[in-house]
Scaffold this active site. Structure first.
Site, PDB file in Angstrom:
ATOM      1  N   GLU A  89      -7.028  -9.331  13.215  1.00 47.10           N
ATOM      2  CA  GLU A  89      -6.455  -8.007  13.012  1.00 47.10           C
ATOM      3  C   GLU A  89      -7.554  -6.950  13.027  1.00 47.10           C
ATOM      4  O   GLU A  89      -7.325  -5.816  13.443  1.00 47.10           O
ATOM      5  CB  GLU A  89      -5.677  -7.950  11.699  1.00 47.10           C
ATOM      6  CG  GLU A  89      -4.847  -6.680  11.551  1.00 47.10           C
ATOM      7  CD  GLU A  89      -3.815  -6.758  10.442  1.00 47.10           C
ATOM      8  OE1 GLU A  89      -2.747  -7.354  10.679  1.00 47.10           O
ATOM      9  OE2 GLU A  89      -4.088  -6.259   9.345  1.00 47.10           O
TER      10      GLU A  89
ATOM     11  N   LYS B  18       0.828  -1.206   0.000  1.00 44.42           N
ATOM     12  CA  LYS B  18       0.000   0.000   0.000  1.00 44.42           C
ATOM     13  C   LYS B  18       0.860   1.253   0.000  1.00 44.42           C
ATOM     14  O   LYS B  18       0.609   2.206  -0.737  1.00 44.42           O
ATOM     15  CB  LYS B  18      -0.934  -0.018   1.209  1.00 44.42           C
ATOM     16  CG  LYS B  18      -1.952   1.107   1.223  1.00 44.42           C
ATOM     17  CD  LYS B  18      -2.996   0.901   2.311  1.00 44.42           C
ATOM     18  CE  LYS B  18      -4.088   1.946   2.218  1.00 44.42           C
ATOM     19  NZ  LYS B  18      -5.171   1.727   3.214  1.00 44.42           N
TER      20      LYS B  18
ATOM     21  N   GLU C  13       9.518  -5.855   4.627  1.00 51.59           N
ATOM     22  CA  GLU C  13       9.616  -7.246   4.188  1.00 51.59           C
ATOM     23  C   GLU C  13       9.390  -7.344   2.679  1.00 51.59           C
ATOM     24  O   GLU C  13      10.124  -8.034   1.962  1.00 51.59           O
ATOM     25  CB  GLU C  13       8.583  -8.114   4.915  1.00 51.59           C
ATOM     26  CG  GLU C  13       8.733  -8.138   6.429  1.00 51.59           C
ATOM     27  CD  GLU C  13       7.818  -7.138   7.121  1.00 51.59           C
ATOM     28  OE1 GLU C  13       7.448  -7.390   8.276  1.00 51.59           O
ATOM     29  OE2 GLU C  13       7.471  -6.104   6.491  1.00 51.59           O
TER      30      GLU C  13
ATOM     31  N   GLY D 180      -5.645  -3.190   3.840  1.00 54.57           N
ATOM     32  CA  GLY D 180      -4.913  -4.327   3.295  1.00 54.57           C
ATOM     33  C   GLY D 180      -5.682  -5.622   3.308  1.00 54.57           C
ATOM     34  O   GLY D 180      -5.724  -6.349   2.310  1.00 54.57           O
ATOM     35  N   ARG D 181      -6.316  -5.948   4.427  1.00 57.25           N
ATOM     36  CA  ARG D 181      -7.013  -7.226   4.525  1.00 57.25           C
ATOM     37  C   ARG D 181      -8.352  -7.219   3.791  1.00 57.25           C
ATOM     38  O   ARG D 181      -9.039  -8.243   3.740  1.00 57.25           O
ATOM     39  CB  ARG D 181      -7.189  -7.620   5.990  1.00 57.25           C
ATOM     40  CG  ARG D 181      -7.924  -6.611   6.847  1.00 57.25           C
ATOM     41  CD  ARG D 181      -7.739  -6.943   8.334  1.00 57.25           C
ATOM     42  NE  ARG D 181      -8.322  -5.946   9.205  1.00 57.25           N
ATOM     43  CZ  ARG D 181      -7.737  -4.800   9.549  1.00 57.25           C
ATOM     44  NH1 ARG D 181      -6.543  -4.499   9.036  1.00 57.25           N
ATOM     45  NH2 ARG D 181      -8.320  -3.949  10.369  1.00 57.25           N
TER      46      ARG D 181
ATOM     47  N   LYS E  22       7.228  -3.859  14.712  1.00 60.06           N
ATOM     48  CA  LYS E  22       7.987  -3.295  13.595  1.00 60.06           C
ATOM     49  C   LYS E  22       8.861  -2.139  14.060  1.00 60.06           C
ATOM     50  O   LYS E  22      10.010  -1.987  13.632  1.00 60.06           O
ATOM     51  CB  LYS E  22       7.027  -2.803  12.505  1.00 60.06           C
ATOM     52  CG  LYS E  22       6.287  -3.897  11.757  1.00 60.06           C
ATOM     53  CD  LYS E  22       5.432  -3.268  10.673  1.00 60.06           C
ATOM     54  CE  LYS E  22       4.690  -4.301   9.869  1.00 60.06           C
ATOM     55  NZ  LYS E  22       3.871  -3.675   8.801  1.00 60.06           N
TER      56      LYS E  22
ATOM     57  N   HIS F 142      -7.929 -36.252  12.466  1.00 65.49           N
ATOM     58  CA  HIS F 142      -6.914 -37.124  13.057  1.00 65.49           C
ATOM     59  C   HIS F 142      -5.858 -36.318  13.802  1.00 65.49           C
ATOM     60  O   HIS F 142      -4.776 -36.826  14.086  1.00 65.49           O
ATOM     61  CB  HIS F 142      -6.270 -37.971  11.958  1.00 65.49           C
ATOM     62  CG  HIS F 142      -7.236 -38.885  11.287  1.00 65.49           C
ATOM     63  ND1 HIS F 142      -7.469 -40.177  11.721  1.00 65.49           N
ATOM     64  CD2 HIS F 142      -8.071 -38.692  10.239  1.00 65.49           C
ATOM     65  CE1 HIS F 142      -8.387 -40.739  10.966  1.00 65.49           C
ATOM     66  NE2 HIS F 142      -8.771 -39.857  10.050  1.00 65.49           N
TER      67      HIS F 142
END
Length: 502
Positions: free
Chosen positions: A335, A190, A196, A249-250, A475, A365
């Site tokens: 978030e 964005k 990263e 973002g999400r 961060k 399982h």
């Protein structure tokens, strides 16, 4: 009625078992199961195996009224401020054609720009393109990775690899699968400053250069709300796909962040994904009370969170194509609603359970022992498709679906035994979302349903689901370590010394 009064009324309800609820009301399945039609397919939402009752639903409707849900929903679709801490709108629905007219028009223009680039790439304008390495993190990666994995398995137009982790192992794995001569790099950020993502992007360019690509930056597509930063970084303006600052973002899969999806499955499939989401937008905007399916799901979520003290919620996709869905929902839900104060800054009480899950039948399982016989009460969502995603013997899908439905039945019914080790208490809630087929339209609808479910819960909890300041603290400390000159706690100092970093 005030919000506090509504919560007090909800707390007075009795606690019958699920078996008792079904015995008392022969119409229970009809009341708590609904279907949304989507073009040629549809989705069934069954909340009858939860503890919701007519009386609980009426009091939750009163809570929604006390929380001014209708007004907050109006603001969301009108493009008004619903993120007060950052003074922003949240206009992801406008990307799907449902929202403020000016925002819908802007989104359409940006979408046309992306369509032209996607079609040009498919037509060979950038040479032969067989692979795309998409680098991003958080919402810039989780949504594309889920959509590509779910929808792009059968003869994709372009082989897409989504890389989010700054751990070089992740990027090297993508390099191994791609030919640099036929690979594009999508950089999704964005701000176009995410450390990263930009670290991975620089390494991807070096990989191209080291393998004989003459103009590595010319192989980059930038997906960003800060196009000027992408230009400064060296990306050609014609290969920058912007999106609006009002898209978080999400919630950004529907914007240019969805470029790898469109490139992988084709523009028609991407548009169908938007159409499915828009159908849910219209339902959420136009339907009131308990018949509003994301709102009904939020009622159930808040019942278990606030009235039954459930600290977790599990999601199990009985479909390999949705194996990444639990991870996607973790970010969307935790978030968004992982907060500790109301919009006014007052203590909020519990706001979001821990979202977790897995894929059936593998999870049976692994974790279902605790769900059936453990001491935790965990509300569960089962998600499945009537049509299989494979061409093998029909026995595969038959076994998959029977196991999915059997788990919900077993969790509810339990089984008594004189041997305490073989006794199952039952009365454990679940909901089932059953799609006719997992195509782009139903996938889009499924994701939009969860977006609105999160928003509805946030409104009733009086919290802001659109900021995420908690993400920033770690961060900021990482930047301080990189900068040097600061001291930290003794444990952190010892770790830094041992690892030789900082």
């Amino acid at each position: 009625m005030t919000r506090d009064e509504a919560w007090k009324a909800l707390a007075l309800h009795p606690d019958p078992t699920l078996a008792e609820l079904f015995a008392e009301d022969p119409q229970r399945v009809e009341k708590l199961s609904s279907r949304i039609e989507l073009g040629e397919t549809g989705i069934r939402f069954d909340w009858s195996k939860t503890h919701l009752t007519d009386e609980l639903l009426a009091d939750f409707e009163a809570l929604a009224e006390a929380a001014d849900f209708d007004e907050m929903r109006r603001r969301l679709f009108a493009g008004e401020v619903v993120n007060p801490t950052e003074n922003r709108a949240a206009e992801h629905s406008a990307l799907r054609g449902v929202g403020r007219e000016a925002s819908v028009e802007e989104a359409e223009a940006l979408r046309q720009r992306m369509m032209l680039l996607v079609n040009a790439i498919h037509d060979g304008a950038l040479g032969e393109v067989k692979h795309l390495i998409h680098v991003g993190i958080g919402g810039s990666a989780l949504g594309p990775a889920l959509a590509v994995d779910a929808l792009g398995r059968d003869d994709p137009l372009v082989d897409v690899h989504v890389v989010s982790n700054v751990d070089g192992v992740a990027l090297e794995e993508a390099f191994e699968a791609c030919d640099p001569r036929t690979t594009l790099i999508a950089v999704a950020s964005k701000t176009f400053t995410t450390i990263e993502t930009m670290t991975n992007a620089r390494s991807a360019l070096k990989w191209l250069a080291d393998n004989g690509v003459d103009d590595p930056t010319g192989r980059v597509i930038a997906l960003t709300a800060s196009p000027e930063k992408a230009v400064e970084w060296g990306v050609d303006e014609t290969r920058i796909l912007p999106f609006s600052e009002s898209v978080g973002g999400r919630y950004s899969l529907w914007s240019s962040i969805g470029f790898p999806v469109a490139l992988g499955i084709g523009w028609e499939g991407f548009e169908q994904m938007l159409d499915g989401a828009a159908r849910i937008d219209q339902h959420f905007r136009d339907v009131d009370g308990r018949d509003n399916l994301p709102l009904r799901a939020a009622f159930s979520d808040l019942y278990y969170l606030r009235l039954r003290g459930c600290q977790t919620r599990a999601v199990f996709a009985y479909d390999e194509r949705l194996r990444l869905l639990p991870g996607y929902l973790q970010q969307l839900e935790m978030e968004s609603n992982g907060k500790r104060v109301t919009v006014d800054g007052e203590p909020s009480g519990p706001t979001a359970p821990i979202t977790w899950g897995g894929v059936g039948t593998d999870a049976q399982h692994a974790v279902f022992q605790l769900l059936h016989q453990g001491t935790h009460l965990v509300p569960i969502d089962f998600i499945a498709s009537i049509e299989p995603g494979d061409m093998l013997d029909a026995a595969h899908h038959h076994i998959l679906l029977t196991n999915c439905f059997a788990q919900g039945a077993a969790l509810m019914a339990g089984q008594s035994s004189d041997d305490p080790h073989r006794s199952y208490p039952g009365n454990r809630p679940s909901a089932t979302i059953l799609v006719d087929d997992l195509d782009p339209e139903t996938f889009g609808a499924l994701i939009a349903f969860h977006e609105h479910r999160v928003f509805a819960a946030a409104v009733m909890l009086d919290i802001n689901p659109f900021d995420q300041f908690g993400v920033e603290l770690g961060k900021a400390i990482a930047k301080k370590i990189e900068g040097g000159g600061e001291r930290f706690d003794p444990s952190t100092e010892a770790l830094l010394k041992e690892a030789g970093v900082g």
